[in-house]
Design an enzyme around this catalytic site. Structure first.
Site: not given
Length: 228
Positions: A118, A173, A207
């Site tokens: 991320s 995600d 995610h």
């Protein structure tokens, strides 16, 4: 803005002998290095050194200015969101300092892989494309390329124009949307050799990471850091 906490690191030391290489892995927003140290425990190589730095604590605009571990400020996760240019560049310089130190300690830069998840993956991409060191590659999980409009100019003098990049993204995600990851892959192919950018999709993954992604990362590391 991101430069005062880099001495706080989790380091997974090599168990035996001289390491054949190094992975510097950067965690995501609100996380810490120890969680990835633990998460990679079943996938790590015993002859590779791992460094998991911790981001400094700072207010994050995206989360109503709540303070949390963050490499730089975030205003949004849309493709047109405002970016913290000064913070991104300062954070990248801090990671470059870690690379410098490891090179001084005897690990050749072309045996160093940057990686992250991320926000950490975003920073690893930006750092790799702007450092003066020639690196082995980048593992970019569920992320994007910061300050993308500054590229390819920002990498004009980069020694990493043939940089191998493994980019992984879940197709469910909700944070860093899959479409954003796909656009990032397209952008990366205008900066480095297109054939060196591998974009892997993980079905029904949100995610987060998954077992197959970690296995793919391990294979990628083996390819970049072959045993002599």
């Amino acid at each position: 803005m991101c430069g005062n906490n880099m001495s706080s690191m989790s380091i997974l030391n090599v168990s035996v002998g001289k390491p054949r290489g190094l992975l510097i892995f950067l965690h995501g927003l609100g996380d810490n290095g120890k969680s990835w140290l633990a998460g990679m425990n079943d996938f790590r190589h015993n002859d590779i050194k791992y460094i998991f730095p911790n981001a400094p604590i700072m207010p994050v605009s995206l989360n109503m200015n709540c303070s949390m571990p963050s490499w730089f400020d975030l205003y949004g996760l849309e493709t047109n969101a405002r970016e913290d240019e000064a913070g991104i560049k300062a954070a990248a310089e801090n990671i470059k300092t870690i690379i410098d130190q490891q090179v001084k300690e005897g690990i050749p830069s072309n045996r160093i892989i940057l990686g992250g998840f991320s926000q950490g993956g975003a920073l690893s991409l930006y750092t790799a494309l702007t450092t003066h060191h020639k690196l082995a590659g980048v593992v970019a999980l569920s992320c994007w390329l910061p300050l993308r409009d500054s590229f390819p100019q920002a990498a004009a003098n980069s020694p990493n124009k043939d940089l191998p990049i493994l980019q992984c993204h879940g197709d469910r995600d909700p944070m860093v949307r899959y479409a954003y990851g796909s656009l990032t892959s397209e952008k990366l192919r205008t900066i480095v050799k297109p054939e060196n950018v591998k974009f892997k999709t993980y079905s029904d993954l949100a995610h987060c990471s998954c077992h197959q992604e970690m296995e793919d990362t391990k294979i990628f590391i083996d390819k970049l850091l072959p045993r002599s």
